[in-house]
Structure formats: C-alpha cells, structure tokens
Design an enzyme around this catalytic site. Structure first.
Site, PDB file in Angstrom:
ATOM      1  N   LYS A  23       0.835  -1.199   0.000  1.00  0.00           N
ATOM      2  CA  LYS A  23       0.000   0.000   0.000  1.00  0.00           C
ATOM      3  C   LYS A  23       0.875   1.257   0.000  1.00  0.00           C
ATOM      4  O   LYS A  23       2.067   1.176   0.318  1.00  0.00           O
ATOM      5  CB  LYS A  23      -0.874  -0.014   1.260  1.00  0.00           C
ATOM      6  N   ARG A  46     -10.746   0.093  13.692  1.00  0.00           N
ATOM      7  CA  ARG A  46     -10.475   0.868  12.490  1.00  0.00           C
ATOM      8  C   ARG A  46     -11.304   0.362  11.328  1.00  0.00           C
ATOM      9  O   ARG A  46     -11.925   1.144  10.610  1.00  0.00           O
ATOM     10  CB  ARG A  46      -8.976   0.773  12.167  1.00  0.00           C
ATOM     11  N   TYR A  49      17.261  29.952   7.402  1.00  0.00           N
ATOM     12  CA  TYR A  49      16.146  30.749   7.922  1.00  0.00           C
ATOM     13  C   TYR A  49      16.183  30.844   9.445  1.00  0.00           C
ATOM     14  O   TYR A  49      16.508  29.875  10.129  1.00  0.00           O
ATOM     15  CB  TYR A  49      14.816  30.104   7.536  1.00  0.00           C
ATOM     16  N   MET A  89      12.959  24.176   1.909  1.00  0.00           N
ATOM     17  CA  MET A  89      12.119  23.402   0.997  1.00  0.00           C
ATOM     18  C   MET A  89      12.945  22.567   0.020  1.00  0.00           C
ATOM     19  O   MET A  89      12.657  21.395  -0.219  1.00  0.00           O
ATOM     20  CB  MET A  89      11.195  24.349   0.226  1.00  0.00           C
TER      21      MET A  89
HETATM   22  C1  LIG Z   1       0.035  -1.956   6.866  1.00  0.00           C
HETATM   23  C2  LIG Z   1      -0.593  -3.237   7.274  1.00  0.00           C
HETATM   24  C3  LIG Z   1       0.205  -4.374   7.524  1.00  0.00           C
HETATM   25  C4  LIG Z   1       1.712  -4.330   7.536  1.00  0.00           C
HETATM   26  O1  LIG Z   1       2.174  -3.715   8.723  1.00  0.00           O
HETATM   27  P1  LIG Z   1       3.739  -3.542   9.018  1.00  0.00           P
HETATM   28  O2  LIG Z   1       3.775  -3.056  10.411  1.00  0.00           O
HETATM   29  O3  LIG Z   1       4.238  -2.531   8.055  1.00  0.00           O
HETATM   30  O4  LIG Z   1       4.365  -4.872   8.829  1.00  0.00           O
HETATM   31  C5  LIG Z   1      -0.452  -5.570   7.758  1.00  0.00           C
HETATM   32  N1  LIG Z   1      -1.810  -5.635   7.757  1.00  0.00           N
HETATM   33  C6  LIG Z   1      -2.593  -4.564   7.548  1.00  0.00           C
HETATM   34  C7  LIG Z   1      -4.065  -4.711   7.591  1.00  0.00           C
HETATM   35  C8  LIG Z   1      -2.005  -3.329   7.319  1.00  0.00           C
HETATM   36  O5  LIG Z   1      -2.796  -2.266   7.097  1.00  0.00           O
END
Ligand SMILES: *Cc1c(COP(=O)(O)O)cnc(C)c1O
Length: 359
Positions: free
Chosen positions: A37, A129, A249, A297
């Site tokens: 993801k 969630r 800055y 930046m």
């Molecule tokens: C992101 C995620 C993982 C992986 O988690 P990590 O801590 O990066 O290994 C596994 N299962 C779900 C549902 C996630 O959203």
C-alpha cells in the site's frame, strides 16, 4: 545508474528487499501477502511487486482500488486484497480489476455480491479501524453461510509492545472464527512486528510491510532486516563562513569558528523532515556530518569542515554510505525527527528519482 540530472535521489535495493521478505517467510513458515500500500511505503509498488514475485507470495495487499488497478495494469496476476473499507460506488471497478475486497458487515457483503463473490472477512479484534467486531459475528453468520469468504483476518494494534494485547486479540480472533458456520481457507493476522516477535504463524499467511523495506523491531529482536532505502544527494555548493555567521532561515545555527558549509539540493519538499533542522546527520567521505540550521524546501546545509568534501560529492542522509562503513538507519533518522519510520518512508516524494538496484 546515475544520470546527469540526478542530484537528489532514493536508491531502493531490491536484492535486500527480497532477502528481508524471505527471512520473514522463513520465520513465519507460511506464504507472504506483502503489503505494498501507499506505493509500497514510498518505494514504488510496481517495482516492489515485480521483485517480490520471486518469493512466490500468496498475493499482495493494497489500501485502495486505484493502487490495485495500477498493479493489474503492470501485469500482476496474483490475488490483490484491498485493506480498507470500500464505498458502494467503488465495487464495480474492484470487480473489473479482479481485486479482492475486505468486508466488515453484511451490508457491505450484500453490496459486493451484486458484482463478485471472492472476499476476505475483516474482523476487528481491538484496533477499532475496520472490520466486523468480534462481538458481532452472528450479524454476518447467515450471509457467510450462503457466500463463504475465501479468507478472514484481523490486525494487531500493538504488535511491537510486550503488553499481552496480541494474545488478547488472537483469542478474540479464534472466538470469532468459531462463531462462523465454516472456517475460511486463508487466515492471516501477522504484520512485521508480530512475525518477528511470534515466530511461526498459527495461520495460513502473513502480511508483512515495514520489515521488508528495511526497518526492524529493535536491535535485540530475533531477525534483523538489511537496509533497503538509501537517500542521497550531491553537494552543489561549498562556502567558508566566519565565527558568528549564521546559517539558513531564522538564523538558528551560529558558526563557533571558521566552518566549511556544503549545500545539498534536498529539502522538506522531497520528504526530508524539517524537524531534522540542526538535528539531522549525513555521511560524506567516511565522515558523519551535521545539518546546520533549518532544513529548507529545496536545500539543506551541512557542516563539512575537515572532511575533504568537494562539489559533486555524494552525501547519504538515510541508509549506508557508499563504502557501507557507516549507516544512518531509517528508524533512527525517524526517531530524531519524532516521526514513525512509516511516516518517514511514505513521505519521500515525487521529485526524488528512485533508482532500483541489486536484483
Ligand atoms: C500496513 C498493514 C500491515 C503491515 O504492517 P507492518 O507493520 O508494516 O508490517 C499488515 N496488515 C494490515 C491490515 C495493514 O494495514
């Protein structure tokens, strides 16, 4: 290969990515569902997925339909699970791209059944969630009896903590499964920290993310990842400044003596955190050097006095120096910025070209 216009870039070591994933698979003892993801945590989902084909994953995990569509368009044929709840108007595209939704209510299931049949049941055991509460399994039992899910899973909220919560969630998951009219074939609970802490999985697949990308669970844990991400930039300017002169800055850094200051063309717009102003470090010519003043930046200044640094030299801001003698690991860099390593990696952005190595 570096190209003439590469002045700040991110190197992704696909060989180390594969080795980290194999280490997790060996520890978990079951096939992986790599979580790719958010563009594979900022590393590039397409390249990461194609590299991971060699570990024969069960499938892949993404967060959105659009991410899944992109993987399909790049030629990935394995199952792709979408790990966020979907809106009804996303389901047609989900089906068209042969993606597998993760479903958390009988309403969601009924909406999905108008299109496809394959889904994984998302069970909430304490994360609050996404998914159906382990307390409410009977609300879906009848629908599940008619249209059994291919898989079921839950997600741990604190797998890195030694607080017993993982055992509590696992027990709830078992309870939830026994409340179903039949047991789905593909069961999965473990993210990276759970795999590292638990060892062999009691289920049929594991869902690692961050460990594959080179971030482990501390120096005492059972397995350690190889570094995967290296953030580098070349020195584009050098200047001597006098005692009392300030840098950047708000003049937050004052030279205590005559100092040589290097400018690199990397800044917070590339995802190098502004919180590392006066705190971050870099590696140049076997020396560890300090960020001086505010991160801006598009540019960062470093104190390179006595390092022999020259214009055009490569500075490493995350990862290993070219000779591998020194290392700024992503977890430590993130901690100095008060960020999670997930936030740091996913923040490395578009203007940085990604250079893939080592497959
Ligand atoms: C992101 C995620 C993982 C992986 O988690 P990590 O801590 O990066 O290994 C596994 N299962 C779900 C549902 C996630 O959203």
């Amino acid at each position: 290969m570096l190209q003439p216009l590469d002045r700040a870039w991110m190197e992704v070591d696909l060989g180390s990515l594969i080795r980290n994933t194999v280490a997790l698979r060996d520890r978990g003892g079951v096939p992986v569902i790599p979580m790719i993801k958010a563009d594979a945590y900022g590393l590039g989902a397409e390249q990461v997925a194609h590299a991971l084909e060699s570990v024969d994953p069960w499938g892949y995990g993404v967060a959105t339909v659009v991410e899944g569509q992109a993987l399909r368009a790049s030629g990935i044929a394995r199952p792709i699970l979408v790990f966020t709840p979907l809106l009804a108007d996303e389901l047609e595209a989900t089906y068209a791209a042969r993606l597998t939704p993760t479903i958390g209510s009988s309403d969601e299931l009924n909406a999905w059944l108008k299109f496809g049949g394959v889904y994984h049941l998302s069970i909430d055991t304490g994360m609050a969630r996404a998914g159906l509460s382990w307390r409410e399994m009977e609300s879906i039992a009848a629908a599940v009896a008619l249209h059994p899910p291919q898989g079921a899973f839950t997600h741990f909220h604190s797998p890195a903590l030694d607080d017993g919560s993982m055992d509590v969630q696992e027990e709830r998951f078992r309870e939830a499964l026994s409340a179903l009219p039949l047991r789905p074939h593909v069961l999965h609970t473990d993210s990276s920290a759970a795999i590292v802490r638990h060892g062999p999985s009691p289920w049929t697949a594991i869902r690692p993310g961050i460990f594959m990308y080179g971030v482990g669970c501390g120096s005492t844990s059972a397995i350690q990842p190889l570094p995967v991400v290296h953030l580098r930039a070349r020195i584009v300017e050098l200047r001597w400044i006098e005692p009392g002169d300030t840098v950047s800055y708000d003049a937050t850094w004052t030279a205590p003596s005559r100092r040589l200051i290097a400018t690199i063309p990397l800044g917070y717009a590339d995802g190098y955190p502004r919180a590392l102003s006066n705190v971050g470090r870099g590696l140049v010519r076997e020396s560890m050097v300090a960020v001086t003043g505010r991160v801006t930046m598009d540019m960062i200044m470093l104190d390179v006095t006595d390092t022999g640094a020259e214009i055009g030299d490569v500075v490493t801001m995350i990862g290993s120096s070219a000779d591998h003698a020194e290392h700024l690991d992503a977890a430590t860099v993130a901690a100095s910025a008060n960020m999670s390593p997930y936030e740091l990696l996913t923040g490395l952005r578009g203007r940085l070209r990604r250079i893939y190595r080592g497959q």
